[in-house]
Design a protein around this motif. Structure first.
Motif, mmCIF file in Angstrom:
data_model
loop_
_atom_site.group_PDB
_atom_site.id
_atom_site.type_symbol
_atom_site.label_atom_id
_atom_site.label_comp_id
_atom_site.label_asym_id
_atom_site.label_seq_id
_atom_site.Cartn_x
_atom_site.Cartn_y
_atom_site.Cartn_z
ATOM 1 N N ASP A 21 0.838 -1.206 0.000
ATOM 2 C CA ASP A 21 0.000 0.000 0.000
ATOM 3 C C ASP A 21 0.869 1.251 0.000
ATOM 4 O O ASP A 21 0.633 2.186 -0.769
ATOM 5 C CB ASP A 21 -0.913 0.024 1.242
ATOM 6 C CG ASP A 21 -2.180 -0.782 1.023
ATOM 7 O OD1 ASP A 21 -2.447 -1.162 -0.132
ATOM 8 O OD2 ASP A 21 -2.889 -1.046 2.012
ATOM 9 N N ILE A 81 -2.118 4.398 -6.259
ATOM 10 C CA ILE A 81 -3.221 3.845 -5.478
ATOM 11 C C ILE A 81 -4.512 4.449 -6.006
ATOM 12 O O ILE A 81 -4.555 5.633 -6.343
ATOM 13 C CB ILE A 81 -3.032 4.124 -3.973
ATOM 14 C CG1 ILE A 81 -3.873 3.159 -3.155
ATOM 15 C CG2 ILE A 81 -3.342 5.554 -3.598
ATOM 16 C CD1 ILE A 81 -3.359 2.904 -1.778
ATOM 17 N N LEU A 103 -8.439 5.305 -5.350
ATOM 18 C CA LEU A 103 -9.460 5.410 -4.309
ATOM 19 C C LEU A 103 -10.833 5.318 -4.950
ATOM 20 O O LEU A 103 -11.055 5.872 -6.023
ATOM 21 C CB LEU A 103 -9.348 6.752 -3.588
ATOM 22 C CG LEU A 103 -8.109 7.023 -2.747
ATOM 23 C CD1 LEU A 103 -8.233 8.384 -2.074
ATOM 24 C CD2 LEU A 103 -7.914 5.953 -1.687
ATOM 25 N N ASP A 105 -13.205 6.893 0.360
ATOM 26 C CA ASP A 105 -13.184 5.483 0.008
ATOM 27 C C ASP A 105 -13.473 4.683 1.290
ATOM 28 O O ASP A 105 -12.641 4.623 2.207
ATOM 29 C CB ASP A 105 -11.788 5.128 -0.545
ATOM 30 C CG ASP A 105 -11.702 3.693 -1.012
ATOM 31 O OD1 ASP A 105 -12.359 2.823 -0.416
ATOM 32 O OD2 ASP A 105 -10.957 3.447 -1.978
ATOM 33 N N ARG A 114 -13.635 1.565 2.137
ATOM 34 C CA ARG A 114 -12.742 0.465 2.539
ATOM 35 C C ARG A 114 -11.484 1.036 3.204
ATOM 36 O O ARG A 114 -11.028 0.546 4.229
ATOM 37 C CB ARG A 114 -12.357 -0.345 1.289
ATOM 38 C CG ARG A 114 -11.554 -1.587 1.603
ATOM 39 C CD ARG A 114 -11.378 -2.438 0.354
ATOM 40 N NE ARG A 114 -10.419 -1.878 -0.586
ATOM 41 C CZ ARG A 114 -9.106 -2.105 -0.546
ATOM 42 N NH1 ARG A 114 -8.608 -2.875 0.397
ATOM 43 N NH2 ARG A 114 -8.301 -1.576 -1.443
ATOM 44 N N ARG A 115 -10.943 2.114 2.625
ATOM 45 C CA ARG A 115 -9.719 2.710 3.175
ATOM 46 C C ARG A 115 -9.985 3.385 4.518
ATOM 47 O O ARG A 115 -9.144 3.323 5.418
ATOM 48 C CB ARG A 115 -9.132 3.718 2.179
ATOM 49 C CG ARG A 115 -8.652 3.083 0.881
ATOM 50 C CD ARG A 115 -7.595 2.050 1.149
ATOM 51 N NE ARG A 115 -6.997 1.522 -0.057
ATOM 52 C CZ ARG A 115 -5.995 0.644 -0.053
ATOM 53 N NH1 ARG A 115 -5.518 0.179 1.085
ATOM 54 N NH2 ARG A 115 -5.506 0.195 -1.175
ATOM 55 N N GLN A 154 -10.050 0.763 7.025
ATOM 56 C CA GLN A 154 -8.680 0.291 7.270
ATOM 57 C C GLN A 154 -7.987 1.215 8.305
ATOM 58 O O GLN A 154 -7.340 0.740 9.238
ATOM 59 C CB GLN A 154 -7.911 0.315 5.941
ATOM 60 C CG GLN A 154 -6.488 -0.205 6.021
ATOM 61 C CD GLN A 154 -5.806 -0.196 4.639
ATOM 62 O OE1 GLN A 154 -6.448 0.064 3.613
ATOM 63 N NE2 GLN A 154 -4.532 -0.485 4.621
ATOM 64 N N SER A 204 -1.793 4.922 7.644
ATOM 65 C CA SER A 204 -3.083 5.569 7.925
ATOM 66 C C SER A 204 -3.026 7.052 7.579
ATOM 67 O O SER A 204 -3.947 7.589 6.961
ATOM 68 C CB SER A 204 -3.449 5.413 9.407
ATOM 69 O OG SER A 204 -3.557 4.051 9.721
ATOM 70 N N LEU A 247 -3.110 7.575 3.858
ATOM 71 C CA LEU A 247 -4.446 7.326 3.295
ATOM 72 C C LEU A 247 -5.369 8.521 3.551
ATOM 73 O O LEU A 247 -6.130 8.927 2.671
ATOM 74 C CB LEU A 247 -5.057 6.047 3.892
ATOM 75 C CG LEU A 247 -4.434 4.737 3.401
ATOM 76 C CD1 LEU A 247 -4.970 3.547 4.184
ATOM 77 C CD2 LEU A 247 -4.712 4.532 1.904
ATOM 78 N N HIS A 280 -7.104 11.687 0.819
ATOM 79 C CA HIS A 280 -8.470 12.206 0.773
ATOM 80 C C HIS A 280 -8.501 13.719 0.969
ATOM 81 O O HIS A 280 -9.569 14.321 0.994
ATOM 82 C CB HIS A 280 -9.325 11.556 1.877
ATOM 83 C CG HIS A 280 -9.669 10.127 1.612
ATOM 84 N ND1 HIS A 280 -8.856 9.078 1.954
ATOM 85 C CD2 HIS A 280 -10.749 9.564 1.029
ATOM 86 C CE1 HIS A 280 -9.410 7.951 1.602
ATOM 87 N NE2 HIS A 280 -10.567 8.208 1.033
#
Ligand code: ADP
Length: 293
Positions: free
Chosen positions: A106, A115, A117, A160, A162-163, A166, A239, A242, A246
């Motif tokens: 990732d 990646i 999203l 996203d 799912r992210r 996570q 984290s 990610l 966003h």
């Protein structure tokens, strides 16, 4: 000869001196450009290597885990206590390695800008509840309680799902890991104008001020887990990256012995009524313009 040149330079007009400085500057810029291009190339090679290596290691790892599971199930014969313990170690090591590979991949993908999203309007309360259910299973047999305080207005983020889950699972697992038995971990979701803020608060060991920024760096572990080979120190950097993808930010407020609050923000999805009102307003403004012409 050298003296001659020095004398010539001394005699050079200010304009010539300026030209000479400019020429040297341009030369340095060109050198910097070439070093930078070399760095970008080396980084791309590193990323390609990491991604490929992770892919290659995955297949044999799955085989090891599959066989360990078969042995552990005792489908092929009853195991002695010692054998069962060994097989459990193999499975556990396989699980940790799979997690490590997945985090490394990732991070490599993020670094390479590769990646993708799946950004959609998503209900953050629901994601927090689902993440809590996932980690509740490992919450030391339920001895650390997870409480979710949600905003009545059901904040909807543009993210996203799912992210986001996570990230939440990462923060919640850490919060539980560093909390004393019988304590609780609180998740608080609130809308703050254009942003939705998610806080994960624990009553655990807290983090020393000098470690609070370091722990967001790759492979950094701190506190009692400083030398724990089972910890990778990749959860928080991943984290944060990610969340940044966003457009949001992530940080921690903490004091040793007083617990920690990890928080992050996500962009709010414009509610349909608001979006409609905005476009109606724009239409009216356009009509007024046309009429006044
Ligand atoms: P890992 O995946 O190894 O847990 P992380 O990046 O998630 O790594 O965490 C890095 C370090 O941050 C941990 O080794 C720990 O020292 C510290 N840490 C993270 N979360 C907490 C928390 N809730 N309370 C105290 N320390 C924490």
């Amino acid at each position: 000869m050298t003296q001659d040149r020095a004398t010539r330079q001394e005699q050079a007009s200010p304009l010539e001196q300026l030209r000479e400085v400019n020429r040297r500057l341009e030369q340095q810029i060109a050198e910097l450009r070439s070093v930078n291009a070399e760095l970008v190339r080396a980084n791309a090679v590193k990323t390609r290597f990491l991604t490929q290596m992770s892919h290659e290691v995955r297949a044999p790892l799955h085989t090891i885990q599959g066989y360990a599971e078969l042995l552990g199930d005792e489908s092929y014969g009853v195991l002695s206590d010692e054998q069962r313990r060994f097989v459990k170690h193999v499975s556990e090591a396989g699980r940790l390695l799979t997690e490590l590979l997945s985090d490394v991949m990732d991070l490599a993908k993020i670094e390479a800008g590769k990646i993708e999203l799946d950004v959609q309007p998503m209900n953050v309360n629901r994601a927090a509840e689902q993440a809590a259910r996932i980690v509740q299973g490992v919450a030391r047999n339920g001895s650390v309680a997870i409480r979710i305080e949600t905003d009545e207005q059901e904040p909807v983020a543009l993210a996203d799902e799912r992210r986001v889950k996570q990230v939440l699972v990462n923060l919640l697992s850490n919060a539980i890991r560093y909390s004393p038995e019988g304590s609780s971990v609180d998740v608080h979701v609130s809308g703050e104008g254009e942003w939705i803020k998610v806080c994960v608060r624990d009553e655990g060991i807290g983090i020393a001020p000098e470690d609070q920024e370091r722990i967001f760096e790759e492979f950094v572990r701190a506190g009692p887990d400083r030398d724990d080979p089972e910890r990778t120190g990749l959860g928080l950097p991943l984290s944060r990256e990610l969340v940044k993808l966003h457009g949001g930010e992530m940080n921690v407020d903490s004091a040793p012995g007083k617990g920690s609050t990890f928080w992050f923000t996500l962009p709010v999805a414009t509610p349909p009524e608001e979006a409609e009102a905005r476009s109606e307003g724009a239409m009216k403004a356009a009509e007024r313009l046309v009429r006044s012409e």
